[in-house]
Design an enzyme around this catalytic site. Sequence first.
Site, PDB file in Angstrom:
ATOM      1  N   LYS A 199     -34.066  30.903  21.239  1.00  0.00           N
ATOM      2  CA  LYS A 199     -35.017  31.955  20.891  1.00  0.00           C
ATOM      3  C   LYS A 199     -35.626  32.577  22.158  1.00  0.00           C
ATOM      4  CE  LYS A 199     -36.098  29.770  16.412  1.00  0.00           C
ATOM      5  NZ  LYS A 199     -37.171  29.167  15.575  1.00  0.00           N
ATOM      6  N   PHE A 257     -46.022  33.292   7.522  1.00  0.00           N
ATOM      7  CA  PHE A 257     -45.707  33.478   8.935  1.00  0.00           C
ATOM      8  C   PHE A 257     -44.524  34.424   9.176  1.00  0.00           C
ATOM      9  CE2 PHE A 257     -43.634  29.509   7.491  1.00  0.00           C
ATOM     10  CZ  PHE A 257     -42.301  29.796   7.765  1.00  0.00           C
ATOM     11  N   ARG A 265     -29.232  19.557  14.747  1.00  0.00           N
ATOM     12  CA  ARG A 265     -30.638  19.489  14.316  1.00  0.00           C
ATOM     13  C   ARG A 265     -31.340  18.281  14.938  1.00  0.00           C
ATOM     14  NH1 ARG A 265     -32.594  23.358  10.772  1.00  0.00           N
ATOM     15  NH2 ARG A 265     -34.478  22.110  10.576  1.00  0.00           N
ATOM     16  N   THR A 285     -39.244  20.879  13.387  1.00  0.00           N
ATOM     17  CA  THR A 285     -39.746  22.257  13.507  1.00  0.00           C
ATOM     18  C   THR A 285     -41.030  22.308  14.334  1.00  0.00           C
ATOM     19  OG1 THR A 285     -38.862  22.629  11.286  1.00  0.00           O
ATOM     20  CG2 THR A 285     -40.361  24.308  12.171  1.00  0.00           C
ATOM     21  N   ARG A 293     -37.205  20.459  21.234  1.00  0.00           N
ATOM     22  CA  ARG A 293     -38.511  20.981  20.838  1.00  0.00           C
ATOM     23  C   ARG A 293     -39.648  20.129  21.405  1.00  0.00           C
ATOM     24  NH1 ARG A 293     -36.682  22.817  14.736  1.00  0.00           N
ATOM     25  NH2 ARG A 293     -36.328  25.008  15.205  1.00  0.00           N
ATOM     26  N   ASN A 311     -40.677  27.651  19.015  1.00  0.00           N
ATOM     27  CA  ASN A 311     -40.064  26.321  19.137  1.00  0.00           C
ATOM     28  C   ASN A 311     -38.647  26.347  19.707  1.00  0.00           C
ATOM     29  OD1 ASN A 311     -38.783  27.347  16.931  1.00  0.00           O
ATOM     30  ND2 ASN A 311     -39.511  25.818  15.479  1.00  0.00           N
ATOM     31  N   HIS A 338     -33.064  27.603  17.201  1.00  0.00           N
ATOM     32  CA  HIS A 338     -32.744  27.607  15.767  1.00  0.00           C
ATOM     33  C   HIS A 338     -31.447  26.851  15.556  1.00  0.00           C
ATOM     34  CE1 HIS A 338     -31.693  28.936  11.702  1.00  0.00           C
ATOM     35  NE2 HIS A 338     -30.469  29.082  12.187  1.00  0.00           N
ATOM     36  N   GLU A 351     -24.668  32.106   8.340  1.00  0.00           N
ATOM     37  CA  GLU A 351     -25.282  32.534   9.599  1.00  0.00           C
ATOM     38  C   GLU A 351     -24.227  32.856  10.659  1.00  0.00           C
ATOM     39  OE1 GLU A 351     -29.450  30.009   8.957  1.00  0.00           O
ATOM     40  OE2 GLU A 351     -28.075  29.401  10.565  1.00  0.00           O
TER      41      GLU A 351
HETATM   42  P1  IDP Z   1     -36.345  25.186  11.359  1.00  0.00           P
HETATM   43  O1  IDP Z   1     -36.216  26.238  12.444  1.00  0.00           O
HETATM   44  O2  IDP Z   1     -36.670  23.837  11.919  1.00  0.00           O
HETATM   45  O3  IDP Z   1     -35.154  25.156  10.421  1.00  0.00           O
HETATM   46  P2  IDP Z   1     -37.811  26.578   9.231  1.00  0.00           P
HETATM   47  O4  IDP Z   1     -38.727  25.914   8.263  1.00  0.00           O
HETATM   48  O5  IDP Z   1     -36.487  27.049   8.724  1.00  0.00           O
HETATM   49  O6  IDP Z   1     -37.646  25.573  10.471  1.00  0.00           O
HETATM   50  O7  IDP Z   1     -38.613  27.801   9.835  1.00  0.00           O
HETATM   51  C1  IDP Z   1     -37.952  28.812  10.582  1.00  0.00           C
HETATM   52  C2  IDP Z   1     -38.784  29.142  11.787  1.00  0.00           C
HETATM   53  O8  IDP Z   1     -40.021  29.732  11.359  1.00  0.00           O
HETATM   54  C3  IDP Z   1     -39.232  27.936  12.628  1.00  0.00           C
HETATM   55  O9  IDP Z   1     -38.244  27.480  13.516  1.00  0.00           O
HETATM   56  C4  IDP Z   1     -40.445  28.501  13.337  1.00  0.00           C
HETATM   57  O10 IDP Z   1     -40.077  29.347  14.427  1.00  0.00           O
HETATM   58  C5  IDP Z   1     -41.079  29.336  12.226  1.00  0.00           C
HETATM   59  N1  IDP Z   1     -42.057  28.574  11.440  1.00  0.00           N
HETATM   60  C6  IDP Z   1     -41.812  27.592  10.524  1.00  0.00           C
HETATM   61  N2  IDP Z   1     -42.946  27.112   9.980  1.00  0.00           N
HETATM   62  C7  IDP Z   1     -43.952  27.810  10.563  1.00  0.00           C
HETATM   63  C8  IDP Z   1     -45.392  27.778  10.416  1.00  0.00           C
HETATM   64  O11 IDP Z   1     -45.956  27.009   9.631  1.00  0.00           O
HETATM   65  N3  IDP Z   1     -46.091  28.657  11.193  1.00  0.00           N
HETATM   66  C9  IDP Z   1     -45.501  29.533  12.064  1.00  0.00           C
HETATM   67  N4  IDP Z   1     -44.167  29.595  12.223  1.00  0.00           N
HETATM   68  C10 IDP Z   1     -43.395  28.748  11.489  1.00  0.00           C
HETATM   69 MG    MG Z   2     -34.493  26.620   9.084  1.00  0.00          MG
END
Ligand code: IDP
Ligand code: MG
Length: 143
Positions: A11, A59, A87, A93, A104, A114, A117, A128
């Site tokens: 990212k 968000f 992962r 996350t 992370r 973070n 992805h 994707e």
């Molecule tokens: P992941 O990237 O670990 O799969 P996801 O739940 O799919 O997590 O969320 C996608 C992205 O959205 C996260 O990587 C992060 O950048 C953002 N994100 C997830 N949860 C939050 C939150 O509670 N607040 C702000 N950003 C969030």
């Molecule tokens: Mg995800």
Amino acid sequence: MSVEQTLSIIKPDGVEKNLIGEIYSRFEKAGLQIVAARMMHLTKEQAEGFYAVHSERPFYKDLVSYMRSGPVMVTALEGESAIDKHREIMGATNPANADPGTIRKDFAASIEENVVHGSDGPETAAQEIAFFFGDGGVCPRTR
Ligand code: IDP
Ligand code: MG
């Protein structure tokens, strides 16, 4: 165990911190091979489309803007259990909950910024990869 492909993104914060080599090195050391790679600046449509699954989350708007705040490195990776392996190397996350030694934990500033992805399952991985590398954009590793 089976050979899988997964979609990986460094990212904008990870690119800004000059972590491309460090991150790819972790994936390669774990046995994952890069089969497609592209640096790009996501359009609004691409960022919104990629994260459409989160469109109802509070968000979402910030997430789209963060993902467009600079260039990203988009990669397809291949290897045994690539989706779960990738992962695991990323970590949770929220970096506060991520295991020591994960990307992370080591580099993420917040639950939003973070660094990386990774696809979360075989169906999303296929979707994707096609989103970014459809039409022959994945290169077989013949060596
Ligand atoms: P992941 O990237 O670990 O799969 P996801 O739940 O799919 O997590 O969320 C996608 C992205 O959205 C996260 O990587 C992060 O950048 C953002 N994100 C997830 N949860 C939050 C939150 O509670 N607040 C702000 N950003 C969030
Ligand atoms: Mg995800």
